[in-house]
Design a protein around this motif. Structure first.
Motif, PDB file in Angstrom:
ATOM      1  N   LYS A 428      84.337 -25.314  -7.103  1.00 38.43           N
ATOM      2  CA  LYS A 428      85.557 -25.957  -6.276  1.00 38.43           C
ATOM      3  C   LYS A 428      85.172 -27.205  -5.599  1.00 38.43           C
ATOM      4  O   LYS A 428      85.947 -28.094  -5.604  1.00 38.43           O
ATOM      5  CB  LYS A 428      85.928 -25.087  -5.298  1.00 38.43           C
ATOM      6  N   PHE A 432      86.736 -31.026  -6.406  1.00 40.66           N
ATOM      7  CA  PHE A 432      87.249 -31.631  -5.028  1.00 40.66           C
ATOM      8  C   PHE A 432      86.623 -32.924  -5.008  1.00 40.66           C
ATOM      9  O   PHE A 432      87.291 -34.078  -4.501  1.00 40.66           O
ATOM     10  CB  PHE A 432      87.433 -30.853  -3.773  1.00 40.66           C
ATOM     11  N   ASN A 436      87.881 -35.136  -8.727  1.00 39.49           N
ATOM     12  CA  ASN A 436      89.076 -35.698  -8.291  1.00 39.49           C
ATOM     13  C   ASN A 436      89.147 -37.187  -8.280  1.00 39.49           C
ATOM     14  O   ASN A 436      90.203 -37.796  -8.572  1.00 39.49           O
ATOM     15  CB  ASN A 436      89.325 -35.204  -6.932  1.00 39.49           C
TER      16      ASN A 436
END
Length: 451
Positions: A428, A432, A436
């Motif tokens: 995660k 992120f 991203n």
């Protein structure tokens, strides 16, 4: 008679020590000669195949296979020359004036200083061509040309090292406080204009360049060589540890273990779990004998016959589990050799690791957004998903059996409760922090597919 044997044995030891001492005193001359011979062979290859120039793909027109052949020989010869020069330096540091006088007494003549300096000067002239670019000799694909920047924006004096891979993130060379070039990737830069417009402008510049055709051919060759080097290195990372494990287990660990542990002294069971498994199998064998006797309508077996059959089965099980216990001990030491070979391969292949990283970057960033999202979901579901605890349990039990350790259920459950959570947090954070910025559309596709 014994005194004669002792004198003969003493003479053999003295002759062996004298030969070893002579070899030690001749180390500087021997190292210099081997380094000089390696430099001569490099110069011979240059004169014969590259018109006296350095061994490089730009010095002569050869195919990729021929260049790999020459570069392999060059790498071995450079390694030999550098190792022998290091050996020469170390041996001259250890050898003092007393050793040199002793060498003259045993008939060892040292070459003149002028001859030594001449050979060292020749070796330095040959090796200096490859000192600053030894990693580039192994592969030409370590520097990547950004897809949305002109050629001049990449800090590199050798245009042959630029590989035009439009799927890779751009690398922009900047200068830090120490005036050293620093690579800045797509994740660290945000342009004023959209990247698609910059890519279009760069593509037009490349298409209008009269040398673009030659650069495309050269980039294709370098990309092909990068792929070959990467696949070969991946195969080495898999094959070398496996071969090391099997060879060490068959020829080193196995004979040593059998020598120090006889069949009488060898423990049958390494842990209580093996013993319980053997008892369960023996009880099942007893029940099987009784069942077969009943379905054949034969007279029941006597206690003596039952005991004989059970004893045969017990001996068979003991031999089987003795072999399994011995195999588990061999696996522990063979795995140590295998890990050592893997680490050694990583340490001596730094340039190949850089090429492999560039190769994987090219593959990963060349995928579409849906493919990236699919791979991320696949990996997260396998390692940190709802069904992953069963896979981790099977994996840990297999490792325990491989090393002959009892499967500790508390440790397995604690591992499953913590390690997948850590992996999920890392996934995660990576999505992120990095994905991203690199590909927001891939993150959006991932979220839509995951919902």
């Amino acid at each position: 008679m014994s005194a004669m044997k002792n004198s003969v044995f003493s003479q053999k030891i003295y002759s062996f020590l004298l030969a070893a001492y002579r070899w030690y005193l001749q180390t500087p001359e021997r190292s210099l000669h081997e380094a000089y011979d390696a430099a001569l062979k490099i110069q011979e290859i240059e004169d014969k195949h590259f018109n006296g120039n350095k061994i490089d793909i730009d010095s002569a027109m050869y195919s990729n296979s021929v260049m790999d052949y020459f570069e392999s020989d060059l790498k071995k010869l450079l390694k030999t020359a550098r190792m022998r020069l290091t050996e020469l330096k170390a041996s001259r540091w250890f050898l003092n004036e007393e050793n040199q006088k002793a060498a003259q007494k045993v008939g060892i003549e040292h070459p003149s200083p002028s001859l030594v300096l001449e050979k060292l000067n020749f070796i330095d002239q040959v090796i200096s061509k490859y000192t600053t670019s030894s990693d580039q000799i192994t592969s030409k694909a370590l520097v990547v040309k950004p897809p949305n920047l002109p050629v001049n924006s990449v800090i590199s004096d050798d245009k042959s090292l630029l590989v035009n891979t439009p799927t890779l993130p751009p690398k922009i060379a900047t200068q830090d406080s120490d005036n050293k070039p620093k690579i800045k990737r797509k994740t660290d830069t945000i342009g004023v204009l959209p990247r698609s417009i910059l890519s279009t402008i760069s593509r037009l510049q490349v298409e209008l360049d009269p040398n673009s055709e030659q650069e495309v051919i050269q980039n294709f060759r370098q990309t092909q060589r990068r792929t070959i080097i990467s696949i070969r290195f991946i195969l080495l990372l898999i094959i070398v540890p496996l071969l090391t494990h099997q060879i060490a287990k068959a020829f080193v660990v196995g004979p040593t273990l059998e020598r120090f542990r006889s069949n009488e002294q060898m423990q049958i069971f390494l842990n209580s779990e093996m013993e319980e498994e053997a008892l369960v199998e023996l009880e099942g064998f007893e029940e099987k004998l009784k069942f077969e006797n009943l379905i054949r309508n034969a007279p029941p077996l006597s206690s003596e016959q039952m005991e004989i059959e059970m004893k045969k089965k017990a001996i068979e099980l003991a031999e089987e589990f003795r072999h399994e216990s011995s195999n588990a001990i061999k696996n522990v030491f063979a795995d140590i050799f295998s890990v050592g070979a893997f680490i050694w391969l990583l340490l001596v292949s730094k340039s190949s690791i850089a090429v492999l990283k560039d190769f994987f970057d090219n593959i990963v960033y060349g995928l579409s957004d849906s493919a990236k999202a699919f791979i991320i979901i696949l990996f997260t579901d396998i390692f940190v998903g709802f069904h992953s605890p069963h896979g981790w349990e099977v994996l840990l039990e297999g490792v325990s059996r491989h090393w002959g350790l009892p499967a500790n259920r508390d440790f397995i459950f604690l591992f499953i409760a913590t390690f997948p959570v850590i992996l999920d947090t890392i996934f995660k954070y990576w999505i992120f922090r990095y994905l991203n910025r690199i590909s927001p559309s891939a993150v959006a596709t991932y979220r839509n597919m995951n919902e």
